[in-house]
Design a protein around this motif. Structure first.
Motif, PDB file in Angstrom:
ATOM      1  N   PRO A 111       0.782  -1.242   0.000  1.00  0.00           N
ATOM      2  CA  PRO A 111       0.000   0.000   0.000  1.00  0.00           C
ATOM      3  C   PRO A 111       0.807   1.283   0.000  1.00  0.00           C
ATOM      4  CG  PRO A 111       0.058  -0.955   2.203  1.00  0.00           C
ATOM      5  CD  PRO A 111       0.743  -1.947   1.303  1.00  0.00           C
ATOM      6  N   GLU A 112       2.082   1.213   0.364  1.00  0.00           N
ATOM      7  CA  GLU A 112       2.857   2.447   0.572  1.00  0.00           C
ATOM      8  C   GLU A 112       2.886   3.343  -0.661  1.00  0.00           C
ATOM      9  OE1 GLU A 112       3.968  -0.587   1.164  1.00  0.00           O
ATOM     10  OE2 GLU A 112       3.988  -0.677   3.362  1.00  0.00           O
ATOM     11  N   GLU A 113       2.955   2.737  -1.834  1.00  0.00           N
ATOM     12  CA  GLU A 113       3.076   3.542  -3.053  1.00  0.00           C
ATOM     13  C   GLU A 113       1.800   4.322  -3.386  1.00  0.00           C
ATOM     14  OE1 GLU A 113       3.493   1.122  -6.626  1.00  0.00           O
ATOM     15  OE2 GLU A 113       2.725  -0.606  -5.519  1.00  0.00           O
ATOM     16  N   PHE A 114       0.711   4.077  -2.653  1.00  0.00           N
ATOM     17  CA  PHE A 114      -0.555   4.763  -2.931  1.00  0.00           C
ATOM     18  C   PHE A 114      -0.855   5.848  -1.907  1.00  0.00           C
ATOM     19  CE2 PHE A 114      -0.841   0.355  -4.401  1.00  0.00           C
ATOM     20  CZ  PHE A 114      -1.033   0.571  -5.760  1.00  0.00           C
ATOM     21  N   ALA A 115       0.092   6.153  -1.062  1.00  0.00           N
ATOM     22  CA  ALA A 115      -0.115   7.175  -0.026  1.00  0.00           C
ATOM     23  C   ALA A 115      -0.505   8.507  -0.662  1.00  0.00           C
ATOM     24  CB  ALA A 115       1.149   7.330   0.817  1.00  0.00           C
ATOM     25  N   GLY A 116      -1.596   9.073  -0.163  1.00  0.00           N
ATOM     26  CA  GLY A 116      -2.056  10.368  -0.634  1.00  0.00           C
ATOM     27  C   GLY A 116      -2.691  10.371  -2.009  1.00  0.00           C
ATOM     28  N   ARG A 117      -2.910   9.197  -2.589  1.00  0.00           N
ATOM     29  CA  ARG A 117      -3.464   9.110  -3.933  1.00  0.00           C
ATOM     30  C   ARG A 117      -4.953   8.779  -3.899  1.00  0.00           C
ATOM     31  NH1 ARG A 117       0.172  11.351  -6.959  1.00  0.00           N
ATOM     32  NH2 ARG A 117      -0.081  10.011  -8.770  1.00  0.00           N
ATOM     33  N   ARG A 118      -5.634   9.083  -4.988  1.00  0.00           N
ATOM     34  CA  ARG A 118      -7.036   8.679  -5.152  1.00  0.00           C
ATOM     35  C   ARG A 118      -7.025   7.389  -5.977  1.00  0.00           C
ATOM     36  NH1 ARG A 118      -8.797  13.942  -8.237  1.00  0.00           N
ATOM     37  NH2 ARG A 118      -6.818  13.327  -9.181  1.00  0.00           N
ATOM     38  N   VAL A 119      -7.516   6.314  -5.370  1.00  0.00           N
ATOM     39  CA  VAL A 119      -7.342   4.982  -5.948  1.00  0.00           C
ATOM     40  C   VAL A 119      -8.690   4.316  -6.190  1.00  0.00           C
ATOM     41  CG1 VAL A 119      -6.249   2.727  -5.682  1.00  0.00           C
ATOM     42  CG2 VAL A 119      -5.167   4.754  -4.681  1.00  0.00           C
ATOM     43  N   ILE A 120      -8.857   3.778  -7.390  1.00  0.00           N
ATOM     44  CA  ILE A 120     -10.019   2.938  -7.707  1.00  0.00           C
ATOM     45  C   ILE A 120      -9.542   1.498  -7.734  1.00  0.00           C
ATOM     46  CG2 ILE A 120     -11.755   2.345  -9.447  1.00  0.00           C
ATOM     47  CD1 ILE A 120     -11.633   5.269 -10.376  1.00  0.00           C
ATOM     48  N   VAL A 121     -10.143   0.665  -6.913  1.00  0.00           N
ATOM     49  CA  VAL A 121      -9.841  -0.763  -6.888  1.00  0.00           C
ATOM     50  C   VAL A 121     -10.978  -1.480  -7.607  1.00  0.00           C
ATOM     51  CG1 VAL A 121      -9.442  -2.807  -5.471  1.00  0.00           C
ATOM     52  CG2 VAL A 121      -8.570  -0.575  -4.727  1.00  0.00           C
ATOM     53  N   VAL A 122     -10.634  -2.236  -8.655  1.00  0.00           N
ATOM     54  CA  VAL A 122     -11.617  -2.958  -9.455  1.00  0.00           C
ATOM     55  C   VAL A 122     -11.503  -4.451  -9.151  1.00  0.00           C
ATOM     56  CG1 VAL A 122     -12.485  -3.417 -11.769  1.00  0.00           C
ATOM     57  CG2 VAL A 122     -11.360  -1.229 -11.279  1.00  0.00           C
ATOM     58  N   GLY A 123     -12.584  -5.051  -8.674  1.00  0.00           N
ATOM     59  CA  GLY A 123     -12.566  -6.486  -8.427  1.00  0.00           C
ATOM     60  C   GLY A 123     -13.133  -6.852  -7.074  1.00  0.00           C
ATOM     61  N   GLY A 124     -13.988  -7.889  -7.050  1.00  0.00           N
ATOM     62  CA  GLY A 124     -14.676  -8.275  -5.825  1.00  0.00           C
ATOM     63  C   GLY A 124     -14.187  -9.558  -5.210  1.00  0.00           C
ATOM     64  N   GLY A 125     -12.987 -10.021  -5.565  1.00  0.00           N
ATOM     65  CA  GLY A 125     -12.454 -11.248  -4.990  1.00  0.00           C
ATOM     66  C   GLY A 125     -11.623 -10.979  -3.753  1.00  0.00           C
ATOM     67  N   ALA A 126     -10.905 -12.023  -3.306  1.00  0.00           N
ATOM     68  CA  ALA A 126     -10.095 -11.900  -2.097  1.00  0.00           C
ATOM     69  C   ALA A 126      -8.998 -10.862  -2.263  1.00  0.00           C
ATOM     70  CB  ALA A 126      -9.504 -13.259  -1.742  1.00  0.00           C
ATOM     71  N   SER A 127      -8.331 -10.845  -3.432  1.00  0.00           N
ATOM     72  CA  SER A 127      -7.256  -9.874  -3.637  1.00  0.00           C
ATOM     73  C   SER A 127      -7.789  -8.454  -3.627  1.00  0.00           C
ATOM     74  CB  SER A 127      -6.532 -10.159  -4.962  1.00  0.00           C
ATOM     75  OG  SER A 127      -5.877 -11.397  -4.918  1.00  0.00           O
TER      76      SER A 127
ATOM     77  N   ASP B 125      -6.012   2.801   4.290  1.00  0.00           N
ATOM     78  CA  ASP B 125      -5.335   3.397   5.448  1.00  0.00           C
ATOM     79  C   ASP B 125      -4.340   4.484   5.068  1.00  0.00           C
ATOM     80  OD1 ASP B 125      -6.690   1.857   7.310  1.00  0.00           O
ATOM     81  OD2 ASP B 125      -5.188   0.254   7.299  1.00  0.00           O
ATOM     82  N   VAL B 126      -3.935   4.536   3.794  1.00  0.00           N
ATOM     83  CA  VAL B 126      -2.909   5.501   3.397  1.00  0.00           C
ATOM     84  C   VAL B 126      -3.356   6.418   2.260  1.00  0.00           C
ATOM     85  CG1 VAL B 126      -1.051   3.957   4.128  1.00  0.00           C
ATOM     86  CG2 VAL B 126      -1.822   3.900   1.741  1.00  0.00           C
ATOM     87  N   ALA B 127      -4.353   6.007   1.500  1.00  0.00           N
ATOM     88  CA  ALA B 127      -4.770   6.777   0.322  1.00  0.00           C
ATOM     89  C   ALA B 127      -5.586   8.002   0.719  1.00  0.00           C
ATOM     90  CB  ALA B 127      -5.588   5.895  -0.617  1.00  0.00           C
TER      91      ALA B 127
ATOM     92  N   ASP C  86      -6.160   8.920  -9.405  1.00  0.00           N
ATOM     93  CA  ASP C  86      -4.759   8.929  -9.792  1.00  0.00           C
ATOM     94  C   ASP C  86      -4.297   7.534 -10.205  1.00  0.00           C
ATOM     95  OD1 ASP C  86      -4.288  11.723  -8.903  1.00  0.00           O
ATOM     96  OD2 ASP C  86      -4.680  10.856  -6.927  1.00  0.00           O
ATOM     97  N   VAL C  87      -4.967   6.504  -9.667  1.00  0.00           N
ATOM     98  CA  VAL C  87      -4.561   5.116  -9.902  1.00  0.00           C
ATOM     99  C   VAL C  87      -5.801   4.256 -10.101  1.00  0.00           C
ATOM    100  CG1 VAL C  87      -3.317   3.112  -9.002  1.00  0.00           C
ATOM    101  CG2 VAL C  87      -2.548   5.417  -8.395  1.00  0.00           C
ATOM    102  N   ILE C  88      -5.738   3.326 -11.070  1.00  0.00           N
ATOM    103  CA  ILE C  88      -6.736   2.272 -11.205  1.00  0.00           C
ATOM    104  C   ILE C  88      -6.006   0.949 -10.972  1.00  0.00           C
ATOM    105  CG2 ILE C  88      -8.421   1.113 -12.675  1.00  0.00           C
ATOM    106  CD1 ILE C  88      -8.708   3.707 -14.255  1.00  0.00           C
ATOM    107  N   LEU C  89      -6.407   0.242  -9.932  1.00  0.00           N
ATOM    108  CA  LEU C  89      -5.803  -1.046  -9.596  1.00  0.00           C
ATOM    109  C   LEU C  89      -6.769  -2.156 -10.006  1.00  0.00           C
ATOM    110  CD1 LEU C  89      -3.806  -2.973  -8.275  1.00  0.00           C
ATOM    111  CD2 LEU C  89      -4.741  -2.327  -6.043  1.00  0.00           C
ATOM    112  N   TRP C  90      -6.338  -2.963 -10.971  1.00  0.00           N
ATOM    113  CA  TRP C  90      -7.183  -4.024 -11.503  1.00  0.00           C
ATOM    114  C   TRP C  90      -6.933  -5.317 -10.719  1.00  0.00           C
ATOM    115  CZ3 TRP C  90     -10.720  -2.778 -15.222  1.00  0.00           C
ATOM    116  CH2 TRP C  90     -10.510  -1.586 -15.923  1.00  0.00           C
ATOM    117  N   ALA C  91      -7.805  -5.604  -9.768  1.00  0.00           N
ATOM    118  CA  ALA C  91      -7.745  -6.867  -9.015  1.00  0.00           C
ATOM    119  C   ALA C  91      -8.746  -7.829  -9.654  1.00  0.00           C
ATOM    120  CB  ALA C  91      -8.062  -6.629  -7.546  1.00  0.00           C
TER     121      ALA C  91
END
Length: 355
Positions: free
Chosen positions: A159-175, A185-187, A276-281
């Motif tokens: 998670p550290e690299e996402f500190a202070g960023r606006r993040v979209i997490v895509v995906g409803g699985g465990a990851s 906690d950091v974004a 700022d970030v789209i994380l494809w889980a």
């Protein structure tokens, strides 16, 4: 070789163990090829913040328990070390890194396994290549215009690299849920987007429920359809951490967006979210491209299976695929594949295979 095992994750090591128990010798009767740089299967690539205590259901390999593991150590270190000790304890002599480019039909009834270190002729193939090599990236209009960063779970480092960023997490699985809880906690802001409403499992999930879930996945591969993940039919276990996140609003989920814009995502009804970030889980697909020359796929897009055996070619077994894509399922599949392979070897002697 009598048998080539491709992949040295949970399923591949289970198969190798049972081959040894049956009296076959490594480098004499069978060989295990692994494309990874070191022991550990896909676990060695997991992000450092995924500690062993956060792992959902790691089942021990056959014949050797994993004991005394530090729950606070990264799972990559714990399980990687365990796999290394396992390979040494049973003398499996895994060859790595060996990349398998293709498996083809030979001229003598054997299969030709084309590895980066040469070609192996084998009477049977146990394929245990898993999914890590094939991250699934959905495609959406405007994806190439996004000015922020896009990455997949396969490249998530914590998670550290996402500190202070606006993040979209895509995906409803465990990851997806694990990433979301860490990043929140950091974004500066997180948004959770899933294709289907997530299903959380709060009730007891015992052996009978597990068998029923696996049976649903198994039925798809019997029909020659692409397998769904086991978690897609079991739901996600509602842990204390997820309950707390739900109370904090972190798990307030949005339906899948319709397009990606230079500054974020948008829905047709007018909603927009800047990011700022789209994380494809969004998971992985079975890494089976090297088997394409054998033409094993059915019209439905999957590979029709009878247990671990490929219906179109009895010499080929898939372990860690479909219903066996779990640590306990991989163990059982390794044993079942070896049992079936031994019957094949007994029925078709080496001289007959080469005739």
């Amino acid at each position: 070789m009598d048998v080539v095992v491709v992949g040295a994750g949970q399923a591949g090591l289970s198969a190798a163990y049972h081959l040894r128990r049956a009296g076959l010798g490594p480098d004499r009767d069978f060989v295990v090829l692994d494309g990874a740089p070191r022991p550990g299967g896909a676990w060695q690539f997991r992000w450092p913040s995924l500690t062993y205590g956060k792992v959902h259901g790691m089942h021990a390999l056959p014949g050797m328990e994993l004991t005394g593991a530090d729950a606070d150590r990264p799972s990559a270190e714990v399980i990687g070390g365990y796999f290394a000790r396992y390979e040494e304890a049973f003398g499996l002599r895994v060859r790595r890194p060996v990349r398998v480019a293709a498996v083809r039909e030979g001229e003598d009834g054997r299969l030709l396994v084309e590895g980066s270190d040469g070609t192996y002729r084998t009477r049977a193939l146990i394929n245990a290549t898993g999914t890590w090599e094939r991250p699934f990236w959905p495609r959406y209009p405007g994806q190439e215009t996004f000015r922020g960063r896009q990455l997949h779970t396969a490249r998530y480092a914590g998670p550290e690299e996402f500190a202070g960023r606006r993040v979209i997490v895509v995906g409803g699985g465990a990851s997806g849920t694990q990433h979301l809880l860490e990043i929140a906690d950091v974004a500066a802001e997180t948004t959770w987007v899933t294709r289907r409403p997530p299903v959380f499992r709060d009730a007891r999930f015992g052996e009978a429920e597990g068998r029923a879930a696996v049976a649903l996945v198994e039925e798809r591969v019997r029909q020659g359809l692409p397998p769904r993940s086991v978690v897609s039919v079991t739901g996600l276990p509602l842990t204390d951490a997820l309950r707390e996140a739900r109370e904090r609003g972190i798990l307030d989920r949005l339906p899948m967006f319709d397009r990606i814009t230079p500054t974020g995502v948008a829905w047709d009804e007018g909603r927009t979210v800047d990011a700022d970030v789209i994380l494809w889980a969004t998971g992985f697909r079975a890494a089976l491209d090297h088997l394409a020359p054998l033409r094993l796929r059915e019209p439905g897009g999957g590979i029709r299976m009878d247990g671990t055996r490929v219906v179109r070619d009895e010499r080929v077994h898939l372990v860690g695929y479909g219903p066996s894509a779990s640590t306990i399922g991989a163990n059982r599949a390794g044993r079942a594949a070896v049992r079936d392979v031994l019957r094949l070897l007994a029925r078709v002697p080496a001289a007959a295979a080469a005739a």
